[in-house]
Scaffold this active site. Sequence first.
Site, mmCIF file in Angstrom:
data_model
loop_
_atom_site.group_PDB
_atom_site.id
_atom_site.type_symbol
_atom_site.label_atom_id
_atom_site.label_comp_id
_atom_site.label_asym_id
_atom_site.label_seq_id
_atom_site.Cartn_x
_atom_site.Cartn_y
_atom_site.Cartn_z
ATOM 1 N N GLU A 56 -47.129 -14.839 21.945
ATOM 2 C CA GLU A 56 -47.383 -14.913 20.496
ATOM 3 C C GLU A 56 -48.373 -13.838 20.056
ATOM 4 O O GLU A 56 -48.197 -13.207 19.007
ATOM 5 C CB GLU A 56 -47.907 -16.300 20.108
ATOM 6 C CG GLU A 56 -48.052 -16.437 18.603
ATOM 7 C CD GLU A 56 -48.707 -17.734 18.142
ATOM 8 O OE1 GLU A 56 -49.387 -17.711 17.110
ATOM 9 O OE2 GLU A 56 -48.536 -18.765 18.836
ATOM 10 N N CYS A 97 -42.689 -30.219 18.632
ATOM 11 C CA CYS A 97 -43.007 -29.945 17.233
ATOM 12 C C CYS A 97 -41.760 -29.391 16.559
ATOM 13 O O CYS A 97 -40.748 -29.112 17.224
ATOM 14 C CB CYS A 97 -44.148 -28.934 17.137
ATOM 15 S SG CYS A 97 -43.709 -27.315 17.837
ATOM 16 N N SER A 137 -44.172 -28.297 23.508
ATOM 17 C CA SER A 137 -42.868 -27.915 24.056
ATOM 18 C C SER A 137 -42.401 -28.849 25.173
ATOM 19 O O SER A 137 -41.452 -28.545 25.888
ATOM 20 C CB SER A 137 -42.913 -26.461 24.558
ATOM 21 O OG SER A 137 -44.068 -26.221 25.320
ATOM 22 N N CYS A 153 -51.485 -24.131 13.845
ATOM 23 C CA CYS A 153 -50.407 -24.896 13.205
ATOM 24 C C CYS A 153 -50.716 -26.392 13.168
ATOM 25 O O CYS A 153 -51.559 -26.900 13.919
ATOM 26 C CB CYS A 153 -49.074 -24.614 13.893
ATOM 27 S SG CYS A 153 -48.832 -25.502 15.425
ATOM 28 N N THR A 163 -51.424 -19.442 16.775
ATOM 29 C CA THR A 163 -51.221 -20.774 16.169
ATOM 30 C C THR A 163 -51.556 -21.929 17.112
ATOM 31 O O THR A 163 -51.618 -23.080 16.677
ATOM 32 C CB THR A 163 -49.765 -20.949 15.701
ATOM 33 O OG1 THR A 163 -48.893 -20.869 16.834
ATOM 34 C CG2 THR A 163 -49.375 -19.913 14.663
ATOM 35 N N CYS A 170 -41.004 -19.321 15.422
ATOM 36 C CA CYS A 170 -41.446 -20.457 14.610
ATOM 37 C C CYS A 170 -41.872 -19.952 13.226
ATOM 38 O O CYS A 170 -42.619 -18.968 13.130
ATOM 39 C CB CYS A 170 -42.622 -21.148 15.296
ATOM 40 S SG CYS A 170 -43.386 -22.414 14.263
#
Length: 316
Positions: free
Chosen positions: A131, A17, A273, A200, A170, A101
Amino acid sequence: MTNMPLTLYLAAPRGFCAGVDRAIKIVEMALEKWGAPVFVRHEIVHNKFVVDGLRDKGAVFVEELSECPDDRPVIFSAHGVPKSVPSAAQARNMIYVDATCPLVSKVHIEAQRHADAGLQIIMIGHAGHPETIGTMGQLPDGDVLLVETPDDVANVTVRDEAQLAYVTQTTLSVDDTADIVAALQARFPAIIGPHKEDICYATTNRQEAVKAMAPKCDAMLVVGAPNSSNSKRLVEVGARAGCAYAQLVQRADDIDWRALEGIGSIGITAGASAPEVLINEVIDAFKARYDVTTELVETAQENVEFKVPRVLRQPA
């Protein structure tokens, strides 16, 4: 002996991404600008192949800032960090680059905005995930409460039911998160949510492609790392969408061929990823064993791009 026929469904979008792409680029540009070693706090993204490749170029991966020397640049991973980490780097006069990000940073800003308005935050996320730690660490201890399941919502203790907001990690399952949000809204009717959901675009798009692909497949493989939240969610989404066998693999060597005996179709996707080279490696492994016909299952097109921080665009 001729190979058995196999229809290989390839999900699109899949793999990298914009946030992952940017984070990797940040490490590469930092190495170009300052030379090796450049320190990276936590894996820059959750993928061993990517991390090993950057390590070979001179990146040194550590878990804590205390493991970094004062005189070398340090990069914070794409997952984001608690506010205490850049503060500690500033106190030591370190050069640091934040590879968080931008879509994670948006959640950080949102949490701070709600807190400034006097609201207590409930975060939907996975305990211990970098995160989640980074987002909860934007505010003082106790100001953000974590829920992982609808059952957690029933047990959470809040300061004031009329002064609440929620944010989410996300990389969650869109469907699971919707169930938790529904539970929050049922128990706390006044709770405020994000203007636009926090999950996301890349996580959402990859899950939608899997939902479209799964009913066509006898089996499905997700290329990704075992510590990658969005990759693990793709396995769950595939199984829930009707695929009898859904498995996470890091590399082609991880494929359990015995579990795939007798299949006529396979779906392949990859977490955000996972680089395309690993996806191609898995596809080539099937082409070596089967007479493969490939079909693309495309549910969205992505053209998102995030700029790298200004410090890397300026000469040393």
